[in-house]
Design an enzyme around this catalytic site. Structure first.
Site, PDB file in Angstrom:
ATOM      1  CD  GLU A 105      -5.240 -18.161   8.811  1.00 53.05           C
ATOM      2  OE1 GLU A 105      -6.488 -18.053   9.120  1.00 53.05           O
ATOM      3  OE2 GLU A 105      -4.871 -17.232   7.937  1.00 53.05           O
ATOM      4  CE  LYS A 114      -0.019 -11.028   6.340  1.00 48.73           C
ATOM      5  NZ  LYS A 114       1.443 -10.551   5.934  1.00 48.73           N
ATOM      6  CB  SER A 136       4.089  -5.654   1.045  1.00 42.20           C
ATOM      7  OG  SER A 136       5.203  -6.485   1.300  1.00 42.20           O
TER       8      SER A 136
HETATM    9  C1  PLP Z   1       1.977 -11.426   4.785  1.00 43.21           C
HETATM   10  C2  PLP Z   1       2.848 -10.485   4.043  1.00 43.21           C
HETATM   11  C3  PLP Z   1       3.140 -10.503   2.542  1.00 43.21           C
HETATM   12  C4  PLP Z   1       2.213 -11.534   1.645  1.00 43.21           C
HETATM   13  O1  PLP Z   1       0.978 -11.554   1.760  1.00 43.21           O
HETATM   14  P1  PLP Z   1       0.145 -11.193   0.467  1.00 43.21           P
HETATM   15  O2  PLP Z   1      -1.200 -11.682   0.852  1.00 43.21           O
HETATM   16  O3  PLP Z   1       0.678 -11.889  -0.857  1.00 43.21           O
HETATM   17  O4  PLP Z   1       0.224  -9.795   0.317  1.00 43.21           O
HETATM   18  C5  PLP Z   1       3.848  -9.643   2.009  1.00 43.21           C
HETATM   19  N1  PLP Z   1       4.216  -8.679   2.508  1.00 43.21           N
HETATM   20  C6  PLP Z   1       4.234  -8.530   3.915  1.00 43.21           C
HETATM   21  C7  PLP Z   1       4.886  -7.803   4.607  1.00 43.21           C
HETATM   22  C8  PLP Z   1       3.546  -9.335   4.486  1.00 43.21           C
HETATM   23  O5  PLP Z   1       3.393  -9.140   6.139  1.00 43.21           O
END
Ligand code: PLP
Length: 613
Positions: free
Chosen positions: A320, A298, A585
């Site tokens: 938000e 993020k 992610s």
């Molecule tokens: C917020 C988040 C997501 C989901 O958001 P996307 O916009 O779909 O990437 C996925 N993995 C993690 C670790 C997150 O914090």
């Protein structure tokens, strides 16, 4: 009947015979131009022009417009000529004066020479001409020379314009991205010789221009767009123009690259997960976004947007957050760049995610707890939007995923694309492109970031949504593609979970980051075109994926990312022997409370997965 030029975005000009014109229409042209100026190399005589216009109208009675292109004709002569050849519109390229053309019976296109003084001429013509054709200032048009993009881009903000000036298949997409015209007009670069079109080039031109135009206007195929309240539209337009410019600005780029590098920790590694590969029977490469500062992808987005806001002179950042991850990433970027930060959070979420509330506060952000509605993410979005509308000049709203009204889906994807670019280069350095790239899909930002790196490669793209308790009817989940339908939510046309009346349905996922009723529009388009495929993993699949990575690789993944791993576990027959890049992610430390609550389940799953080879 007067036919408007509303749907006209691609015009092919200087056609001279019926077969060529039909081919251009088949290739997808919205308008064809017939040059009636006798000294042009592309001139046609009126009788021949009539033949062309008749076959075009016979083939496409409603869609395609025939435009008569004249240089110095006066209204009466132009009217007669247009009637004689059956034209739907007239294009004026000479010294005509706008006041003489008020009330002309056909829609008018006006050629404007792109030079610093052009704006006055364009504004004078705006009341009478439906479309401006932006061409090189030399001569009456058709010079084949490119126009100044900076000036053209400004003109496009003042009136609907077709960009012309020597555009061809190779450069039209880049020109559209810079200038952002309503449409394009091409002639000389599509020719085999003066006056004869090269059909392959016409087809290639339209094939390149159409998606570039859609992209420039925030359209991804049938999805995307900007369905925002009227008060927000000027703010979004300004933001779009600013991003378009800054994205190419070398000083901005260097500043962002430095932040992403030494502050955030890019490039993140691509880890060959050998022990995991062993159990899955395929070669797994983990893109380690979990190692990025704040523990997830993020920050790529929030650093970019907060830096943009700072360059635009904004004082205050609004955001938000649901689970708090985006709030923390935004607060981090604001602390680093010295902007005030206000994060809206539903009261229910704030109670559930106290650690993240504290993190944001420690980073200097103000957490605004929302007591309206269900007191969760959707209500926090509404509160943040209201705050933005109340102070559009002083504040910027940092949206957290590749969602929402244009330009957010494109801008967020542009900022996350670094994941895919790195992963592509790293996989090549490690022996070659993968067969598959896999990512979990909430709003879709980490997935689109990865996918964009491989869009033009022969790499299968797989997005994994939250299957919750199982995406069949009645179950609780957030699998928008498995059981949703197209609709509009938070400013964009995309796939949503909704009932038969279009009311948004409640969602569920074990991971807060995937728990959202809409998915990013670029994913909806990638799915529609067949370029990417979307599947789901249940809460239980995700726990099994988590457990596997933890024990086999010594990495605690976020429960969001665990969905991608959980799907791989389930799909391992299909994956056998293949090379797979998975986007990790984020890291799982944030999920410890939840994992503690479900520890018993994890133990049971472990017994089950103990049977793995
Ligand atoms: C917020 C988040 C997501 C989901 O958001 P996307 O916009 O779909 O990437 C996925 N993995 C993690 C670790 C997150 O914090």
């Amino acid at each position: 009947m007067k036919r408007s030029l509303r749907g006209v975005t691609i015009k092919v000009c200087g056609l001279t015979d019926p077969d060529e014109a039909l081919a251009a229409v088949k290739a997808g042209a919205d308008a064809i131009g017939l040059v009636l100026h006798p000294t042009s190399p592309r001139a046609v005589m009126p009788a021949q022009a009539r033949r062309v216009s008749d076959v075009v109208h016979a083939m496409s009675p409603s869609r395609v417009r025939v435009v008569a292109v004249v240089v110095d004709a006066e209204p009466r002569a132009a009217r007669e000529l247009a009637a004689q050849i059956g034209a739907d519109a007239i294009q004026l390229c000479g010294d005509q004066q706008p006041e003489d053309w008020v009330g002309f019976p056909l829609p008018i296109l006006r050629r404007i020479g792109v030079e610093p003084s052009a704006e006055a001429e364009l504004l004078a013509w705006r009341p009478v001409a439906a479309l401006m054709v932006l061409d090189h200032p030399s001569g009456p048009g058709g010079s084949g020379r490119p126009v100044d993009h900076a000036i053209a881009s400004r003109l496009c903000q003042r009136a609907p314009c077709l960009l012309a000036g020597g555009l061809g298949p190779d450069d039209v997409a880049a020109a559209i991205a810079r200038v952002r015209p309503r449409g394009v007009d091409a002639s000389s670069k599509l020719e085999a010789e003066p006056g004869r079109k090269h059909l392959g080039r016409v087809t290639a031109f339209i094939g390149a221009a159409r998606p570039a135009l859609a992209r420039a206007h925030g359209r991804f195929g049938a999805f995307g767009g900007c369905f925002a309240p009227e008060t927000l539209v000027p703010i979004l337009t300004e933001l779009d123009a600013a991003w378009r410019q800054l994205r190419e600005d070398s000083v901005f780029r260097a500043e962002l690259d430095q932040l992403l590098g030494d502050f955030a920790g890019r490039p993140t590694p691509l880890w060959p997960a050998r022990r995991l590969s062993e159990v899955l029977g395929c070669e797994v490469l983990l893109k380690r976004e979990d190692l990025l500062h704040t523990g997830a992808h993020k920050l790529n987005n929030t650093l970019g947007q907060v830096l943009l806001a700072k360059r635009l002179g904004k004082r205050r950042i609004l955001a938000e957050t649901g689970a708090g991850q985006h709030g923390v990433a935004t607060a981090t970027a604001c602390a680093q760049l010295g902007l005030e930060c206000v994060v809206s959070m539903g009261a229910v979420d704030a109670a559930r995610q106290r650690a993240n509330v504290l993190r944001m506060q420690l980073l200097g952000a103000r957490v605004e707890v929302v007591h309206a509605g269900q007191r969760t993410l959707k209500d926090a979005v509404n509160a943040a939007m209201r705050a933005w509308i109340a102070d559009p000049l002083g504040s910027h709203y940092v949206l957290g995923s590749a969602l929402g009204p244009h330009p957010f889906p494109s801008m967020v994807a542009d900022l996350q694309q670094v994941i895919g670019e790195e992963a592509r280069a790293q996989s090549l350095a490690a022996g070659g492109l993968p067969d598959l790239a896999v990512a979990c899909v909430g709003g879709g930002s980490n997935a689109i970031g990865l996918f964009r790196g491989f869009l033009t490669d022969d790499v299968e793209l797989v997005g994994v949504e939250a299957g919750g308790t199982g995406p069949e009817q009645g179950a609780e989940h957030a699998a928008r593609f498995a059981s949703g339908a197209p609709g509009i939510l938070h400013g964009c046309h995309t796939f949503l979970l909704q009932d038969d009346d279009g009311q948004v349905l409640p969602t569920h996922s074990i991971s807060a980051g995937l728990d959202y009723p809409a998915v990013g529009p670029e994913h909806a388009a990638l799915r529609a075109s067949g370029r990417a495929r979307y599947t789901w993993a249940t809460d239980e699949d995700a726990l099994a994926g988590f457990d596997l990575l933890a024990r086999r690789e010594g990495i605690l993944p976020a429960l969001e990312s665990s969905h991608a791993l959980g799907w791989m576990l389930r799909a391992r027959d299909e994956l056998r022997g293949r090379r797979v890049v998975v986007n990790l992610s984020g890291r799982g430390d944030k999920d410890l409370d939840l994992l503690q609550d479900r520890h018993g389940e994890l133990e049971r799953l472990r017994e089950r997965s103990g049977a793995l080879p």
